[in-house]
Design an enzyme around this catalytic site. Structure first.
Site, PDB file in Angstrom:
ATOM      1  N   SER A  14       0.833  -1.197   0.000  1.00 57.93           N
ATOM      2  CA  SER A  14       0.000   0.000   0.000  1.00 57.93           C
ATOM      3  C   SER A  14       0.870   1.251   0.000  1.00 57.93           C
ATOM      4  O   SER A  14       1.967   1.246  -0.551  1.00 57.93           O
ATOM      5  CB  SER A  14      -0.964  -0.039   1.188  1.00 57.93           C
ATOM      6  OG  SER A  14      -0.262  -0.214   2.410  1.00 57.93           O
ATOM      7  N   ASP A 187       3.698  12.033   8.827  1.00 54.31           N
ATOM      8  CA  ASP A 187       2.358  12.493   9.185  1.00 54.31           C
ATOM      9  C   ASP A 187       1.743  11.656  10.300  1.00 54.31           C
ATOM     10  O   ASP A 187       0.534  11.703  10.509  1.00 54.31           O
ATOM     11  CB  ASP A 187       1.451  12.444   7.950  1.00 54.31           C
ATOM     12  CG  ASP A 187       1.404  11.056   7.313  1.00 54.31           C
ATOM     13  OD1 ASP A 187       2.020  10.119   7.864  1.00 54.31           O
ATOM     14  OD2 ASP A 187       0.762  10.900   6.267  1.00 54.31           O
ATOM     15  N   HIS A 190       2.879   7.536   7.671  1.00 50.67           N
ATOM     16  CA  HIS A 190       3.831   7.192   6.612  1.00 50.67           C
ATOM     17  C   HIS A 190       5.266   7.463   7.054  1.00 50.67           C
ATOM     18  O   HIS A 190       5.519   8.366   7.858  1.00 50.67           O
ATOM     19  CB  HIS A 190       3.496   7.959   5.329  1.00 50.67           C
ATOM     20  CG  HIS A 190       2.138   7.626   4.803  1.00 50.67           C
ATOM     21  ND1 HIS A 190       1.046   8.447   4.977  1.00 50.67           N
ATOM     22  CD2 HIS A 190       1.691   6.533   4.135  1.00 50.67           C
ATOM     23  CE1 HIS A 190      -0.015   7.892   4.429  1.00 50.67           C
ATOM     24  NE2 HIS A 190       0.345   6.727   3.909  1.00 50.67           N
TER      25      HIS A 190
END
Length: 256
Positions: A14, A187, A190
């Protein structure tokens, strides 16, 4: 396809995979370490979960491909582990289904060839405070908790133990740093360059220690076009040339 042919390492996952070539990411680091040795192929998909991944396995990893990957590094779990949305929409996948999906991914990749190796990355932790502060007006609340991340990480590790798959326990490895919440994320979710270093360190440990034949550790792989040449850089005394095909002096980390 350009030649000569090299081993192929596929990064499948992902957004933590898709972003792995950005901001000093772990995919970019692997591409540097394996320059002239292996091709690092990126197959990362923002916001995907294991449910979507199994729908495209045959397209990304066709069993009749002329060349099969030497290594596949798989990461799914962060989106699966999000809390469910009341609408039934969204990336959440119940834990038993997540395990079943990851088993399907592993089984498919292991069937590609006898020499295709596999590494799973578990769900990393998150900075819950930063996640809440980063809330977007365009999205519903992101329910990301370390309790959920831990549960999905442990389930992935258990599956890998059952299937004899190499696994990187990112949930634990990232938290080895006292300052992990502040330096390992961009963040809260990530990975930053520092977080990516943890991924590379753990992957390198596996590649160095695995009793795979042939070895996929970077120092064990041949360097492409490594023969001496009169066109190499000339020594200070002007009598010969120096072959720099294996020089790594540009790297901050040697990854030994």
């Amino acid at each position: 396809m350009v030649g000569p042919s090299r081993p192929q390492f596929v990064l499948f996952g992902s957004s933590i995979t898709q972003f792995s070539f950005s901001n000093g990411g772990w995919g970019a680091t692997l591409a540097d370490v394996y320059a002239r040795k292996a091709d690092i192929l990126l197959r990362g998909y923002l916001s995907w979960n294991s449910r979507r991944a199994i729908q495209v396995l045959d397209q990304i990893f066709p069993k009749d491909a002329a060349v099969q990957p030497s290594l596949v590094i798989v990461y799914f779990g962060g989106n699966d582990s999000m809390g469910p949305h009341a609408s039934g929409l969204g990336p959440h996948v119940p834990l038993p289904e997540y395990v079943d999906n990851m088993r399907k991914i592993a089984t498919h990749i292991q069937s590609l060839s006898d020499e295709t190796r596999l590494i799973f990355l578990t769900c990393p932790p998150v900075n819950e405070t930063k996640v809440r502060e980063s809330h977007s007006k365009f999205l519903s609340e992101l329910v990301r908790t370390n309790e959920l991340c831990k549960a999905y990480s442990q389930a992935s590790i258990k599956l890998c133990q059952e299937m004899d798959i190499k696994v990187v326990d990112l949930f634990t490895a990232i938290q080895q740093r006292d300052d992990w919440m502040n330096v390992c994320f961009t963040d809260g979710i990530h990975l930053s360059a520092e977080g990516s270093k943890v991924v590379v360190e753990e992957v390198m440990k596996i590649l160095k220690e695995a009793e795979w034949k042939p070895s996929l550790f970077w120092k064990s792989l041949p360097t492409e076009f490594a023969e001496d040449s009169p066109y190499d850089l000339v020594t200070a005394d002007g009598t010969k040339t120096l072959n720099g095909s294996d020089w790594v002096i540009h790297r901050d980390t040697m990854w030994d």
